[in-house]
Scaffold this motif. Structure first.
Motif, PDB file in Angstrom:
ATOM      1  N   ASP A 212       0.812  -1.225   0.000  1.00 32.23           N
ATOM      2  CA  ASP A 212       0.000   0.000   0.000  1.00 32.23           C
ATOM      3  C   ASP A 212       0.845   1.276   0.000  1.00 32.23           C
ATOM      4  O   ASP A 212       0.328   2.379   0.182  1.00 32.23           O
ATOM      5  CB  ASP A 212      -0.992   0.007   1.176  1.00 32.23           C
ATOM      6  N   GLY A 213       2.151   1.106  -0.215  1.00 27.58           N
ATOM      7  CA  GLY A 213       3.032   2.262  -0.321  1.00 27.58           C
ATOM      8  C   GLY A 213       3.563   2.804   0.998  1.00 27.58           C
ATOM      9  O   GLY A 213       4.399   3.704   0.996  1.00 27.58           O
ATOM     10  N   THR A 214       3.080   2.267   2.131  1.00 24.07           N
ATOM     11  CA  THR A 214       3.554   2.749   3.430  1.00 24.07           C
ATOM     12  C   THR A 214       4.484   1.721   4.063  1.00 24.07           C
ATOM     13  O   THR A 214       4.484   0.540   3.692  1.00 24.07           O
ATOM     14  CB  THR A 214       2.389   3.059   4.384  1.00 24.07           C
ATOM     15  N   CYS A 215       5.287   2.164   5.018  1.00 27.15           N
ATOM     16  CA  CYS A 215       6.267   1.293   5.662  1.00 27.15           C
ATOM     17  C   CYS A 215       5.596   0.118   6.365  1.00 27.15           C
ATOM     18  O   CYS A 215       4.483   0.241   6.897  1.00 27.15           O
ATOM     19  CB  CYS A 215       7.078   2.074   6.689  1.00 27.15           C
ATOM     20  N   VAL A 216       6.268  -1.005   6.373  1.00 22.90           N
ATOM     21  CA  VAL A 216       5.780  -2.222   7.020  1.00 22.90           C
ATOM     22  C   VAL A 216       6.687  -2.547   8.201  1.00 22.90           C
ATOM     23  O   VAL A 216       7.915  -2.539   8.070  1.00 22.90           O
ATOM     24  CB  VAL A 216       5.751  -3.405   6.029  1.00 22.90           C
ATOM     25  N   ARG A 217       6.066  -2.808   9.358  1.00 18.82           N
ATOM     26  CA  ARG A 217       6.827  -3.093  10.572  1.00 18.82           C
ATOM     27  C   ARG A 217       6.273  -4.326  11.287  1.00 18.82           C
ATOM     28  O   ARG A 217       5.121  -4.718  11.111  1.00 18.82           O
ATOM     29  CB  ARG A 217       6.794  -1.893  11.533  1.00 18.82           C
ATOM     30  N   ALA A 253       5.626 -11.130  11.521  1.00 22.72           N
ATOM     31  CA  ALA A 253       4.566 -10.733  10.588  1.00 22.72           C
ATOM     32  C   ALA A 253       4.551  -9.213  10.486  1.00 22.72           C
ATOM     33  O   ALA A 253       4.694  -8.520  11.487  1.00 22.72           O
ATOM     34  CB  ALA A 253       3.211 -11.247  11.073  1.00 22.72           C
ATOM     35  N   GLY A 254       4.347  -8.716   9.287  1.00 27.82           N
ATOM     36  CA  GLY A 254       4.383  -7.273   9.071  1.00 27.82           C
ATOM     37  C   GLY A 254       3.005  -6.649   8.998  1.00 27.82           C
ATOM     38  O   GLY A 254       2.043  -7.270   8.545  1.00 27.82           O
ATOM     39  N   VAL A 255       2.929  -5.404   9.459  1.00 25.52           N
ATOM     40  CA  VAL A 255       1.714  -4.588   9.359  1.00 25.52           C
ATOM     41  C   VAL A 255       2.140  -3.234   8.810  1.00 25.52           C
ATOM     42  O   VAL A 255       3.106  -2.630   9.294  1.00 25.52           O
ATOM     43  CB  VAL A 255       1.046  -4.411  10.737  1.00 25.52           C
ATOM     44  N   SER A 256       1.429  -2.736   7.803  1.00 26.59           N
ATOM     45  CA  SER A 256       1.798  -1.449   7.232  1.00 26.59           C
ATOM     46  C   SER A 256       1.288  -0.303   8.098  1.00 26.59           C
ATOM     47  O   SER A 256       0.349  -0.465   8.890  1.00 26.59           O
ATOM     48  CB  SER A 256       1.236  -1.311   5.812  1.00 26.59           C
ATOM     49  N   VAL A 257       1.882   0.853   7.929  1.00 25.60           N
ATOM     50  CA  VAL A 257       1.449   2.032   8.675  1.00 25.60           C
ATOM     51  C   VAL A 257       0.003   2.372   8.323  1.00 25.60           C
ATOM     52  O   VAL A 257      -0.794   2.753   9.187  1.00 25.60           O
ATOM     53  CB  VAL A 257       2.377   3.228   8.397  1.00 25.60           C
ATOM     54  N   ARG A 258      -0.365   2.213   7.067  1.00 30.80           N
ATOM     55  CA  ARG A 258      -1.745   2.469   6.654  1.00 30.80           C
ATOM     56  C   ARG A 258      -2.708   1.498   7.350  1.00 30.80           C
ATOM     57  O   ARG A 258      -3.757   1.896   7.850  1.00 30.80           O
ATOM     58  CB  ARG A 258      -1.870   2.326   5.146  1.00 30.80           C
ATOM     59  N   GLU A 259      -2.343   0.220   7.396  1.00 29.44           N
ATOM     60  CA  GLU A 259      -3.175  -0.775   8.081  1.00 29.44           C
ATOM     61  C   GLU A 259      -3.288  -0.459   9.571  1.00 29.44           C
ATOM     62  O   GLU A 259      -4.370  -0.587  10.160  1.00 29.44           O
ATOM     63  CB  GLU A 259      -2.591  -2.171   7.897  1.00 29.44           C
ATOM     64  N   LEU A 260      -2.195  -0.030  10.154  1.00 32.60           N
ATOM     65  CA  LEU A 260      -2.212   0.303  11.581  1.00 32.60           C
ATOM     66  C   LEU A 260      -3.082   1.523  11.832  1.00 32.60           C
ATOM     67  O   LEU A 260      -3.862   1.558  12.795  1.00 32.60           O
ATOM     68  CB  LEU A 260      -0.791   0.547  12.076  1.00 32.60           C
ATOM     69  N   ALA A 261      -2.991   2.535  10.983  1.00 33.27           N
ATOM     70  CA  ALA A 261      -3.822   3.730  11.126  1.00 33.27           C
ATOM     71  C   ALA A 261      -5.301   3.374  11.011  1.00 33.27           C
ATOM     72  O   ALA A 261      -6.137   3.891  11.766  1.00 33.27           O
ATOM     73  CB  ALA A 261      -3.443   4.772  10.075  1.00 33.27           C
ATOM     74  N   ASP A 262      -5.634   2.483  10.086  1.00 32.66           N
ATOM     75  CA  ASP A 262      -7.027   2.058   9.940  1.00 32.66           C
ATOM     76  C   ASP A 262      -7.506   1.324  11.185  1.00 32.66           C
ATOM     77  O   ASP A 262      -8.644   1.523  11.641  1.00 32.66           O
ATOM     78  CB  ASP A 262      -7.176   1.152   8.711  1.00 32.66           C
TER      79      ASP A 262
END
Length: 327
Positions: A212-217, A253-262
């Motif tokens: 999604d174009g945002t960093c994954v952590r 497992a990674g989660v993107s910043v966009r996913e986290l914001a949602d």
């Protein structure tokens, strides 16, 4: 045996102290309370107010409490601040560790667990980061953690210590609201701070080579992190001689910043949206742990999901910022 936890009144330290005491371990905490909170500690834990730079206090504490193992968490840990104040970070994180190790060796303590960080890796370009990945930190904070690992291992080899270095990935959540992170330096509290101010959640960069174009952590619940410390401490306690263990602590497992914001918006009821700002220098597109080693060596794995982290962190935030509930 008795474990000394340095920095044990801090966000992570208090969780480690609680996990270890709940499991029947005897714990003493050394903390200068510059950021720690004494009330976080279980009532049975002795708190010694002091710094790892104070050799006299260290010698007295190790002797009076018959300490047989150390969990070293005390450190400065803000990346941006480390860039602005590198001398302070090297003094606190490296020189402080040297003073502590000197005291440990002099007292005959044989077990030492060091709080390290995924910051030692820098910005590796790989799907999952194993412990054998090159260590190329890009800021003074990461440099001090890598130097700390070198010091711990060298002292272990020279003086027969059993040592372990735990490389944390992104720590979040709380085991109880009163133990929540009180700072706003990590992403979830930063989101909560924006919600409290009525401002859209900030995303730094949306043009990374990720889905999604945002960093994954890789996010790890602080309660899982505390349990990992207990597992590693018991591994050290059960060793009959010197040895060294270096492990990643994450979920793999990674989660993107966009996913986290949602997810934060869903949990908190936030409807103010997000805003994309320019990339921050030094941010890797993706940083996710390989957790094969700790799983294979200790049979340990994380048990909490990212929703647990957000929900528990939000409960802690509301305890200190009840005005945020109306946003």
């Amino acid at each position: 045996m008795t474990w000394l936890i340095t920095g044990g009144a801090g966000y992570i330290g208090a969780h480690v102290a609680r996990a270890m005491t709940s499991a029947g371990e005897r714990v003493v905490v050394l903390d200068d309370l510059s950021s720690g909170i004494a009330q976080r500690l279980p009532s049975e834990v002795v708190l010694v107010r002091g710094s790892v730079l104070d050799r006299q206090t260290l010698d007295r504490t190790l002797a009076e409490h018959d300490v047989s193992g150390v969990v070293h968490l005390a450190a400065k840990k803000q990346v941006g601040e480390s860039v602005e104040q590198p001398l302070r970070y090297y003094r606190e994180n490296v020189h402080g560790l040297t003073v502590l190790l000197d005291a440990v060796v002099a007292a005959g303590v044989e077990r030492f667990l060091f709080s390290s960080s995924a910051a030692v890796y820098g910005v590796p370009e790989m799907e999952l980061i194993p412990e054998g990945a090159p260590c190329e930190p890009i800021n003074p904070y990461g440099e001090t953690k890598l130097t700390g690992e070198w010091l711990v291992r060298a002292a272990g080899r020279a003086h027969g210590l059993s040592t372990a270095c735990l490389r944390y990935f992104n720590v979040a959540g709380a085991a109880a609201p009163e133990l929540a992170d009180t700072g706003v330096f990590n992403i979830i509290p930063m989101f909560f701070d924006r919600i409290t101010r009525g401002e859209p959640l900030r995303i730094f960069g949306a043009d990374y080579p990720t889905p999604d174009g945002t960093c994954v952590r890789d996010y790890i619940h602080v309660a899982d992190l505390a349990d990992a410390h207990l597992a590693v401490a018991r591994r050290l306690a059960g060793q009959s001689g010197p040895g060294d263990l270096t492990v990643n602590i994450g979920r793999g497992a990674g989660v993107s910043v966009r996913e986290l914001a949602d997810l934060v918006s869903e949990v908190t009821g936030w409807t103010g949206g997000t805003v994309v700002e320019p990339r921050r220098a030094g941010d890797a597109a993706k940083a996710v742990a390989s957790v094969d080693r700790i799983s294979g060596e200790l049979g340990w794995k994380a048990s909490h999901e990212v929703r647990d982290m957000v929900e528990s962190a939000w409960a802690g935030w509301l305890l200190r910022h009840p005005e945020a509930a109306g946003e």
